[in-house]
Design a protein around this motif. Structure first.
Motif, PDB file in Angstrom:
ATOM      1  N   ALA A   1       2.914  14.633   1.196  1.00  0.00           N
ATOM      2  CA  ALA A   1       3.744  13.670   1.991  1.00  0.00           C
ATOM      3  C   ALA A   1       4.722  14.030   2.820  1.00  0.00           C
ATOM      4  CB  ALA A   1       4.333  12.592   0.859  1.00  0.00           C
TER       5      ALA A   1
ATOM      6  N   VAL B   1       0.840  -1.293   0.013  1.00  0.00           N
ATOM      7  CA  VAL B   1       0.051  -0.101  -0.244  1.00  0.00           C
ATOM      8  C   VAL B   1       0.779   1.212  -0.038  1.00  0.00           C
ATOM      9  CG1 VAL B   1      -1.577   1.443   1.320  1.00  0.00           C
ATOM     10  CG2 VAL B   1      -1.867  -1.267   1.035  1.00  0.00           C
ATOM     11  N   ARG B   2       1.714   1.324   0.854  1.00  0.00           N
ATOM     12  CA  ARG B   2       2.901   2.452   0.823  1.00  0.00           C
ATOM     13  C   ARG B   2       3.540   2.582  -0.353  1.00  0.00           C
ATOM     14  NH1 ARG B   2       5.014   5.938   3.797  1.00  0.00           N
ATOM     15  NH2 ARG B   2       7.296   6.325   3.863  1.00  0.00           N
TER      16      ARG B   2
ATOM     17  N   TYR C   1       9.853   6.446   0.497  1.00  0.00           N
ATOM     18  CA  TYR C   1       9.492   5.019   1.169  1.00  0.00           C
ATOM     19  C   TYR C   1      10.288   4.789   2.342  1.00  0.00           C
ATOM     20  CZ  TYR C   1       8.357   0.183   1.114  1.00  0.00           C
ATOM     21  OH  TYR C   1       7.856  -0.912   1.514  1.00  0.00           O
TER      22      TYR C   1
ATOM     23  N   GLU D   1       1.776  17.069  -4.196  1.00  0.00           N
ATOM     24  CA  GLU D   1       1.604  15.871  -3.624  1.00  0.00           C
ATOM     25  C   GLU D   1       2.923  15.273  -2.676  1.00  0.00           C
ATOM     26  OE1 GLU D   1      -1.025  13.685  -3.832  1.00  0.00           O
ATOM     27  OE2 GLU D   1      -1.981  15.805  -5.010  1.00  0.00           O
TER      28      GLU D   1
ATOM     29  N   GLN E   1       2.775   1.943  -3.361  1.00  0.00           N
ATOM     30  CA  GLN E   1       1.691   2.481  -4.381  1.00  0.00           C
ATOM     31  C   GLN E   1       1.438   3.889  -4.273  1.00  0.00           C
ATOM     32  OE1 GLN E   1       0.755   0.993  -7.379  1.00  0.00           O
ATOM     33  NE2 GLN E   1       1.958  -0.923  -6.793  1.00  0.00           N
ATOM     34  N   GLU E   2       1.239   4.127  -2.953  1.00  0.00           N
ATOM     35  CA  GLU E   2       1.088   5.529  -2.550  1.00  0.00           C
ATOM     36  C   GLU E   2       2.385   6.220  -3.100  1.00  0.00           C
ATOM     37  OE1 GLU E   2       0.279   5.806   1.552  1.00  0.00           O
ATOM     38  OE2 GLU E   2      -1.550   4.825   1.273  1.00  0.00           O
TER      39      GLU E   2
ATOM     40  N   LYS F   1       2.397   6.917  -6.777  1.00  0.00           N
ATOM     41  CA  LYS F   1       1.576   8.124  -7.165  1.00  0.00           C
ATOM     42  C   LYS F   1       2.307   9.481  -6.816  1.00  0.00           C
ATOM     43  CE  LYS F   1      -2.800   5.257  -6.476  1.00  0.00           C
ATOM     44  NZ  LYS F   1      -3.695   5.074  -5.411  1.00  0.00           N
ATOM     45  N   LYS F   2       2.651   9.299  -5.626  1.00  0.00           N
ATOM     46  CA  LYS F   2       2.987  11.036  -5.116  1.00  0.00           C
ATOM     47  C   LYS F   2       4.232  11.384  -5.941  1.00  0.00           C
ATOM     48  CE  LYS F   2       1.030  10.536  -0.531  1.00  0.00           C
ATOM     49  NZ  LYS F   2      -0.023  11.310  -0.898  1.00  0.00           N
TER      50      LYS F   2
END
Length: 118
Positions: free
Chosen positions: A83, A4-5, A52, A78, A7-8, A11-12
């Protein structure tokens, strides 16, 4: 790995479309020194690696220099303002239109430093 992290972060860092164009997506072997990536892609991969890791402090040296204006704006919104909003960030940039969003600005001109506080 936290999927999940991961994929986030993609995107960012505006990397989702780039990975779709690579023959094996994120499993594509990148040549020595990222030879098969553009300068902007290399920058965004480095930003993704840093994000990450979830560090407390981020030192970013002109992360918008090799990307187009639309990508730079997306990264700013983003990545930096989103983030990294709860992190300490030292940003070096020539993109002065982003500066009003920051708490403190240290400007260098002709080897003289001066500080601006908002």
């Amino acid at each position: 790995m936290d999927e999940v992290r991961y994929q986030e972060v993609l995107k960012k860092c505006c990397l989702v479309e780039d990975l779709e164009t690579l023959p094996f997506g994120d499993l594509t072997v990148i040549g020595e020194r990222g030879i098969n990536l553009s300068g902007g892609q290399k920058q965004r991969v480095q930003l993704a690696r840093a994000l990450y890791q979830n560090a407390d402090i981020y030192l970013l040296d002109d992360p918008f220099s090799a990307v187009d204006a639309q990508t730079a704006t997306s990264l700013f919104n983003e990545y930096l303002m989103g983030a990294l909003s709860e992190k300490t960030v030292l940003l070096v940039t020539h993109q002065v239109h982003f500066l009003p969003a920051f708490d403190s600005i240290l400007a260098a001109e002709h080897h003289d430093l001066f500080s601006l506080h908002f």
